[in-house]
Motif scaffolding. Structure first.
Motif, PDB file in Angstrom:
ATOM      1  N   VAL A  71     -17.116  -9.661  13.329  1.00  0.00           N
ATOM      2  CA  VAL A  71     -16.966  -9.328  11.969  1.00  0.00           C
ATOM      3  C   VAL A  71     -15.351  -9.685  11.514  1.00  0.00           C
ATOM      4  CG1 VAL A  71     -16.963  -7.540  10.239  1.00  0.00           C
ATOM      5  CG2 VAL A  71     -18.726  -7.466  12.075  1.00  0.00           C
ATOM      6  N   ASP A  72     -15.475 -10.605  10.919  1.00  0.00           N
ATOM      7  CA  ASP A  72     -13.954 -11.257  10.371  1.00  0.00           C
ATOM      8  C   ASP A  72     -13.625 -10.787   8.977  1.00  0.00           C
ATOM      9  OD1 ASP A  72     -15.924 -12.977   9.144  1.00  0.00           O
ATOM     10  OD2 ASP A  72     -14.974 -14.896  10.072  1.00  0.00           O
ATOM     11  N   THR A  73     -14.022  -9.962   8.269  1.00  0.00           N
ATOM     12  CA  THR A  73     -13.903  -9.441   7.121  1.00  0.00           C
ATOM     13  C   THR A  73     -12.365  -9.120   6.904  1.00  0.00           C
ATOM     14  OG1 THR A  73     -16.135  -8.542   6.843  1.00  0.00           O
ATOM     15  CG2 THR A  73     -14.224  -7.981   4.946  1.00  0.00           C
ATOM     16  N   PRO A  74     -11.479  -9.605   5.913  1.00  0.00           N
ATOM     17  CA  PRO A  74      -9.957  -9.229   6.217  1.00  0.00           C
ATOM     18  C   PRO A  74      -9.911  -7.868   5.788  1.00  0.00           C
ATOM     19  CG  PRO A  74     -10.746 -11.143   4.599  1.00  0.00           C
ATOM     20  CD  PRO A  74     -11.938 -10.610   5.175  1.00  0.00           C
ATOM     21  N   ALA A  75      -8.751  -7.314   6.789  1.00  0.00           N
ATOM     22  CA  ALA A  75      -8.459  -6.092   6.448  1.00  0.00           C
ATOM     23  C   ALA A  75      -7.222  -5.693   6.191  1.00  0.00           C
ATOM     24  CB  ALA A  75      -8.843  -5.328   7.815  1.00  0.00           C
ATOM     25  N   ILE A  76      -6.826  -4.808   5.363  1.00  0.00           N
ATOM     26  CA  ILE A  76      -5.441  -4.470   5.043  1.00  0.00           C
ATOM     27  C   ILE A  76      -5.136  -3.036   5.553  1.00  0.00           C
ATOM     28  CG2 ILE A  76      -5.635  -3.807   2.618  1.00  0.00           C
ATOM     29  CD1 ILE A  76      -2.971  -4.459   2.362  1.00  0.00           C
ATOM     30  N   ILE A  77      -4.293  -2.866   6.478  1.00  0.00           N
ATOM     31  CA  ILE A  77      -4.134  -1.341   7.030  1.00  0.00           C
ATOM     32  C   ILE A  77      -2.938  -0.604   6.345  1.00  0.00           C
ATOM     33  CG2 ILE A  77      -3.451  -0.156   8.898  1.00  0.00           C
ATOM     34  CD1 ILE A  77      -3.997  -2.499  10.834  1.00  0.00           C
ATOM     35  N   LEU A  78      -3.376   0.770   6.019  1.00  0.00           N
ATOM     36  CA  LEU A  78      -2.350   1.687   5.195  1.00  0.00           C
ATOM     37  C   LEU A  78      -2.068   2.729   5.960  1.00  0.00           C
ATOM     38  CD1 LEU A  78      -4.487   2.065   1.939  1.00  0.00           C
ATOM     39  CD2 LEU A  78      -2.890   0.073   2.487  1.00  0.00           C
ATOM     40  N   SER A  79      -0.864   2.799   6.159  1.00  0.00           N
ATOM     41  CA  SER A  79      -0.078   3.819   7.205  1.00  0.00           C
ATOM     42  C   SER A  79       1.157   4.121   6.731  1.00  0.00           C
ATOM     43  CB  SER A  79      -0.206   3.035   8.573  1.00  0.00           C
ATOM     44  OG  SER A  79       0.327   4.018   9.705  1.00  0.00           O
ATOM     45  N   ALA A  80       1.466   5.506   7.044  1.00  0.00           N
ATOM     46  CA  ALA A  80       2.622   6.231   7.016  1.00  0.00           C
ATOM     47  C   ALA A  80       3.659   5.909   8.112  1.00  0.00           C
ATOM     48  CB  ALA A  80       2.625   7.671   7.059  1.00  0.00           C
ATOM     49  N   LEU A  81       3.179   5.176   9.092  1.00  0.00           N
ATOM     50  CA  LEU A  81       4.024   4.652  10.084  1.00  0.00           C
ATOM     51  C   LEU A  81       4.400   3.000   9.764  1.00  0.00           C
ATOM     52  CD1 LEU A  81       1.608   5.808  13.124  1.00  0.00           C
ATOM     53  CD2 LEU A  81       3.634   6.935  12.309  1.00  0.00           C
ATOM     54  N   GLY A  82       5.487   2.872   9.620  1.00  0.00           N
ATOM     55  CA  GLY A  82       5.954   1.545   8.795  1.00  0.00           C
ATOM     56  C   GLY A  82       6.842   1.005   9.668  1.00  0.00           C
TER      57      GLY A  82
END
Length: 228
Positions: free
Chosen positions: A71-82
């Motif tokens: 499954v190659d749907t583009p993904a953006i990760i949201l995180s407090a770890l930056g």
């Protein structure tokens, strides 16, 4: 765009879903990693917005598992770890972008739009338009025509019709509509579906030689072309 938000914080999840919809997009949401993984595998999305710290299955493991399943749907990760190492881990897990918290929604929206454009607006490989008989629904322009005649729809009506035509020839239950069009995960004992289907019928079927939206007694609804 059709966007899947996987976020365990209810307030953040509801805010993002509302903001994406107000920006003219379709947004589904999942409260944990397992539900998000299941939706991402079986649904057709242009972009995934994934919180890193999720219950049941963390965001990085979720994306890694999707990539293993092709499954190659583009993904953006949201995180407090930056930190740099955190961002590198996210990208190496299969993420396409990484946005540290806190962030401005305008930036998130811009990044999501870039990811969708890179994949031609169809990151999951789903068709950008559907045809049922003489009805054509275009997901990108949010345009619906029948016999070449444009039919203006409200955003909720468009989302309802899109879900029905995506499952043309199949029975769509009330529960499916509540979960995927209204984001209700229970039956609130409301006639909201009946009212919206009735309004949709008056626009899609009224004045044409045959109906496309059918009620399946005791089961739900189905879009099909009876001319076949």
């Amino acid at each position: 765009m059709r966007i899947l938000i996987i976020e365990d914080d209810q307030e953040a999840r509801e805010y993002l879903a509302k903001a994406f919809r107000e920006s003219g997009h379709i947004a589904d949401a999942a409260p944990d990693g397992l539900d998000g993984y299941a939706l991402a595998r079986e649904g057709a999305y242009d972009v995934l917005v994934v919180d890193r710290m999720l219950p049941k299955l963390d965001g990085l493991s979720l994306i890694r598992s999707l990539r293993e399943q092709k499954v190659d749907t583009p993904a953006i990760i949201l995180s407090a770890l930056g930190q740099v190492d955190d961002r590198v881990k996210g990208l190496r897990a299969g993420g396409d972008d990484y946005l540290p918290k806190p962030y401005a929604f305008s930036e998130l929206l811009a990044r999501v739009e870039v990811l969708a454009r890179r994949r031609g607006g169809g990151g999951s490989g789903e068709a950008t338009s559907y045809t049922v008989g003489d009805l054509v629904l275009d997901r990108l322009s949010h345009r619906v025509t029948r016999c070449g005649q444009e039919i203006p729809l409200q955003p909720r009506e468009f989302r309802l019709l899109e879900y029905l035509v995506r499952h043309a020839g199949q029975v769509v239950t009330r529960t499916m509509l509540l979960e995927h069009v209204w984001d209700y995960h229970f039956d609130p004992q409301t006639n909201v579906i009946d009212v919206h289907v009735s309004r949709l019928r008056s626009k899609i079927d009224k004045g044409f030689d045959r109906p496309l939206i059918h009620t399946i007694r005791g089961a739900g609804y189905m879009v099909r072309d009876t001319a076949k």
